[in-house]
Design a protein around this motif. Structure first.
Motif, PDB file in Angstrom:
ATOM      1  N   UNK A   1       0.800  -1.257   0.004  1.00  0.00           N
ATOM      2  CA  UNK A   1      -0.022  -0.072   0.024  1.00  0.00           C
ATOM      3  C   UNK A   1       0.775   1.130  -0.060  1.00  0.00           C
ATOM      4  N   UNK A   2       2.112   1.107   0.521  1.00  0.00           N
ATOM      5  CA  UNK A   2       2.868   2.356   0.939  1.00  0.00           C
ATOM      6  C   UNK A   2       3.531   2.524  -0.470  1.00  0.00           C
ATOM      7  N   UNK A   3       3.703   1.772  -1.510  1.00  0.00           N
ATOM      8  CA  UNK A   3       4.700   1.857  -2.653  1.00  0.00           C
ATOM      9  C   UNK A   3       5.543   0.533  -2.827  1.00  0.00           C
ATOM     10  N   UNK A   4       6.603   0.694  -3.231  1.00  0.00           N
ATOM     11  CA  UNK A   4       7.825  -0.277  -3.547  1.00  0.00           C
ATOM     12  C   UNK A   4       8.908  -0.138  -2.488  1.00  0.00           C
ATOM     13  N   UNK A   5       9.301  -1.435  -2.376  1.00  0.00           N
ATOM     14  CA  UNK A   5      10.430  -1.634  -1.469  1.00  0.00           C
ATOM     15  C   UNK A   5      11.572  -2.804  -2.191  1.00  0.00           C
ATOM     16  N   UNK A   6      12.603  -2.952  -1.614  1.00  0.00           N
ATOM     17  CA  UNK A   6      13.440  -3.764  -2.124  1.00  0.00           C
ATOM     18  C   UNK A   6      14.318  -4.657  -1.165  1.00  0.00           C
ATOM     19  N   UNK A   7      15.009  -5.646  -1.587  1.00  0.00           N
ATOM     20  CA  UNK A   7      15.635  -6.496  -0.673  1.00  0.00           C
ATOM     21  C   UNK A   7      16.575  -7.573  -1.355  1.00  0.00           C
ATOM     22  N   UNK A   8      16.912  -8.622  -0.809  1.00  0.00           N
ATOM     23  CA  UNK A   8      17.625  -9.499  -1.307  1.00  0.00           C
ATOM     24  C   UNK A   8      17.308 -10.875  -0.835  1.00  0.00           C
ATOM     25  N   UNK A   9      17.807 -11.987  -1.897  1.00  0.00           N
ATOM     26  CA  UNK A   9      17.371 -13.150  -1.569  1.00  0.00           C
ATOM     27  C   UNK A   9      18.413 -14.229  -2.320  1.00  0.00           C
ATOM     28  N   UNK A  10      18.528 -15.550  -1.966  1.00  0.00           N
ATOM     29  CA  UNK A  10      19.383 -16.386  -2.480  1.00  0.00           C
ATOM     30  C   UNK A  10      18.694 -17.681  -2.643  1.00  0.00           C
ATOM     31  N   UNK A  11      19.456 -18.548  -3.712  1.00  0.00           N
ATOM     32  CA  UNK A  11      18.752 -19.862  -4.088  1.00  0.00           C
ATOM     33  C   UNK A  11      19.719 -20.920  -3.461  1.00  0.00           C
ATOM     34  N   UNK A  12      18.649 -21.774  -2.796  1.00  0.00           N
ATOM     35  CA  UNK A  12      19.715 -22.953  -2.232  1.00  0.00           C
ATOM     36  C   UNK A  12      19.364 -24.348  -2.637  1.00  0.00           C
ATOM     37  N   UNK A  13      18.579 -24.279  -3.935  1.00  0.00           N
ATOM     38  CA  UNK A  13      18.276 -25.842  -4.601  1.00  0.00           C
ATOM     39  C   UNK A  13      18.158 -25.406  -6.318  1.00  0.00           C
TER      40      UNK A  13
ATOM     41  N   UNK B   1      14.247 -23.190  -4.843  1.00  0.00           N
ATOM     42  CA  UNK B   1      13.840 -22.893  -3.601  1.00  0.00           C
ATOM     43  C   UNK B   1      14.923 -21.779  -3.111  1.00  0.00           C
ATOM     44  N   UNK B   2      14.272 -20.907  -2.467  1.00  0.00           N
ATOM     45  CA  UNK B   2      14.975 -19.583  -2.157  1.00  0.00           C
ATOM     46  C   UNK B   2      14.636 -18.993  -0.796  1.00  0.00           C
ATOM     47  N   UNK B   3      15.652 -18.240  -0.272  1.00  0.00           N
ATOM     48  CA  UNK B   3      15.528 -17.750   1.137  1.00  0.00           C
ATOM     49  C   UNK B   3      15.564 -16.263   1.313  1.00  0.00           C
ATOM     50  N   UNK B   4      15.075 -15.534   2.102  1.00  0.00           N
ATOM     51  CA  UNK B   4      15.204 -14.103   2.327  1.00  0.00           C
ATOM     52  C   UNK B   4      14.681 -13.880   3.792  1.00  0.00           C
ATOM     53  N   UNK B   5      14.642 -12.617   4.181  1.00  0.00           N
ATOM     54  CA  UNK B   5      14.044 -11.961   5.451  1.00  0.00           C
ATOM     55  C   UNK B   5      12.590 -12.136   5.349  1.00  0.00           C
ATOM     56  N   UNK B   6      11.808 -12.304   6.078  1.00  0.00           N
ATOM     57  CA  UNK B   6      10.392 -12.118   6.257  1.00  0.00           C
ATOM     58  C   UNK B   6      10.035 -10.707   6.112  1.00  0.00           C
ATOM     59  N   UNK B   7      10.701  -9.740   6.896  1.00  0.00           N
ATOM     60  CA  UNK B   7      10.418  -8.414   6.665  1.00  0.00           C
ATOM     61  C   UNK B   7      10.657  -7.935   5.203  1.00  0.00           C
ATOM     62  N   UNK B   8      11.405  -8.340   4.508  1.00  0.00           N
ATOM     63  CA  UNK B   8      11.338  -7.975   3.066  1.00  0.00           C
ATOM     64  C   UNK B   8      10.242  -8.177   2.496  1.00  0.00           C
TER      65      UNK B   8
ATOM     66  N   UNK C   1      12.511 -14.032  11.545  1.00  0.00           N
ATOM     67  CA  UNK C   1      12.698 -13.181  10.427  1.00  0.00           C
ATOM     68  C   UNK C   1      13.279 -13.879   9.107  1.00  0.00           C
ATOM     69  N   UNK C   2      12.626 -14.851   8.706  1.00  0.00           N
ATOM     70  CA  UNK C   2      13.034 -15.726   7.498  1.00  0.00           C
ATOM     71  C   UNK C   2      11.728 -16.038   6.797  1.00  0.00           C
ATOM     72  N   UNK C   3      11.971 -16.321   5.517  1.00  0.00           N
ATOM     73  CA  UNK C   3      10.889 -17.052   4.740  1.00  0.00           C
ATOM     74  C   UNK C   3      11.544 -17.746   3.559  1.00  0.00           C
ATOM     75  N   UNK C   4      10.771 -18.999   3.202  1.00  0.00           N
ATOM     76  CA  UNK C   4      11.187 -19.743   2.378  1.00  0.00           C
ATOM     77  C   UNK C   4      10.402 -19.984   1.231  1.00  0.00           C
ATOM     78  N   UNK C   5      10.729 -19.688   0.135  1.00  0.00           N
ATOM     79  CA  UNK C   5       9.799 -19.721  -1.077  1.00  0.00           C
ATOM     80  C   UNK C   5      10.269 -20.302  -2.385  1.00  0.00           C
ATOM     81  N   UNK C   6       9.371 -20.351  -3.533  1.00  0.00           N
ATOM     82  CA  UNK C   6      10.057 -21.038  -4.632  1.00  0.00           C
ATOM     83  C   UNK C   6       9.890 -19.646  -5.731  1.00  0.00           C
ATOM     84  N   UNK C   7      10.730 -19.745  -6.625  1.00  0.00           N
ATOM     85  CA  UNK C   7      10.952 -19.230  -7.793  1.00  0.00           C
ATOM     86  C   UNK C   7      10.331 -20.035  -8.969  1.00  0.00           C
ATOM     87  N   UNK C   8       9.646 -19.340  -9.889  1.00  0.00           N
ATOM     88  CA  UNK C   8       9.120 -20.361 -10.869  1.00  0.00           C
ATOM     89  C   UNK C   8       7.988 -19.460 -11.630  1.00  0.00           C
ATOM     90  N   UNK C   9       7.680 -20.190 -12.773  1.00  0.00           N
ATOM     91  CA  UNK C   9       7.989 -21.552 -12.990  1.00  0.00           C
ATOM     92  C   UNK C   9       9.512 -21.552 -13.619  1.00  0.00           C
TER      93      UNK C   9
END
Length: 388
Positions: A95-107, A111-118, A148-156
């Protein structure tokens, strides 16, 4: 008389010879005993030497095994070049606009990981690699606001992608570490430091972590991930990373490698989606409720909602619009097998009529849906590629 003397002389001679013989015999026995002792000592010595040689061989084998496990330390620039392609820039909208952060892939499956607050309160998110290629966030696997972590998938994904190795051990305080992140959008920036301390689930480090680097990897001096860069205080060089040991990654990584016993082919997946759209078009909410997983990792612009919330959104939408056409374009269909689920991507014609003024809208949508191995929808979202 002479005969008697002769006999006595003979007896005396025999007696002397017998004594000499006995003496020689005793000397011979002594020499034999000495030789036996010497031979016995030599045998014992040989056996001891054999044991020593055996022990030395065992020690040599252990040393060789130890040396084989010791890898020469790589220069930092070499490590950086090896890991940077697995670090991504994250853009999110809320709602407040855009923000940015980082993430990295582990498989290799994405499968990727970042901070929850991102990702907190994000209505949409996209991941961009160092080459500028964009990836959708197809599935939220696990999240933890407190740690403060989140695990997610990039795809397809059409192919496997570079990924990072997770360290089995954590470095000692004082050991060298480095980070790769995207401070202020400056992609794949390298910073280095040492481990300062360990604070509960956090790693304290002198490695600089600034805005935009949150969610990136913190590495040991072998280029293995030990933490998720989280925050920097800007004073006294205080920076923190979430300890990677707080995440139950082995469980998810193992699932990522598993194949399915009950496999769905492309035809099955298209059939599931056509059934889904028929229920949606006919406003059959009960059937929609059965089609969804209990929790949806993504539902259009929303993340991690239960299916009741998804049904409510459908009802609100259908109170304003009537769906006149939903048609999947067969030539556009692509399917992928992933983490205990399938991903289907396709384009479709989507025509609606606004109930208030009977005004039609015609779209071509690019849609991505994640389907569990049981055939239930876990995630669905789309982008408008054409509007008439």
């Amino acid at each position: 008389m002479k005969k008697i003397l002769l006999v006595l002389n003979i007896i005396l001679l025999i007696s002397c010879n017998q004594k000499e013989f006995n003496k020689e015999k005793e000397n011979l026995i002594l020499k034999l005993d000495e030789k036996e002792l010497i031979i016995r000592d030599q045998i014992v010595s040989i056996e001891e030497k054999k044991s020593e040689i055996k022990l030395l061989n065992q020690e040599l084998k252990l040393l060789k095994e130890s040396f084989s496990k010791i890898k020469p330390k790589k220069e930092l620039y070499n490590l950086y070049n090896e890991v940077k392609s697995s670090v991504y820039l994250i853009y999110t909208e809320n709602e407040k606009g855009t923000s940015q952060g980082s993430a990295f892939v582990v498989s290799k499956e994405g499968m990727a990981i970042s901070n929850y607050h991102v990702f907190k309160n994000a209505s949409s998110a996209i991941a961009i690699n160092g080459k500028g290629n964009e990836f959708l966030i197809s599935e939220i696997i696990e999240k933890n606001e407190e740690k403060d972590y989140i695990i997610f998938k990039l795809g397809p994904l059409t192919n496997s992608i570079p990924f990072l190795k997770i360290s089995e051990n954590i470095p000692n305080i004082g050991e060298d570490v480095f980070a790769v992140g995207n401070p202020n959008g400056l992609r794949q920036t390298l910073s280095k430091g040492i481990i300062s301390s360990y604070r509960k689930h956090l790693i304290q480090t002198t490695t600089e972590i600034t805005h935009g680097s949150s969610g990136g990897p913190l590495f040991n001096d072998n280029g293995e991930v030990i933490g998720i860069t989280s925050s920097g205080m800007g004073e006294a060089n205080l920076n923190f990373a979430v300890n990677i040991n707080n995440l139950n990654l082995p469980k998810y990584l193992e699932k990522d490698k598993q194949s399915f016993n009950n496999r769905l082919n492309e035809r099955d997946l298209i059939k599931i989606m056509n059934n889904y759209y028929n229920k949606l078009k006919n406003e059959d909410m009960y059937s929609l409720f059965e089609i969804y997983e209990k929790e949806l990792s993504r539902f259009h612009g929303l993340y991690s909602i239960n299916k009741s919330r998804a049904i409510k959104d459908h009802k609100d939408y259908l109170s304003k619009y009537e769906i006149s056409l939903i048609n999947i374009l067969p030539q556009s269909v692509r399917t992928f097998e992933g983490n205990e689920s399938y991903t289907i991507q396709y384009k479709m014609e989507y025509n609606i009529i606004r109930r208030k003024n009977n005004k039609p809208y015609n779209y071509i949508l690019n849609t991505v849906c994640v389907i569990s191995k049981e055939g239930k929808i876990k995630s669905i979202y789309d982008d408008i590629t054409q509007k008439n």
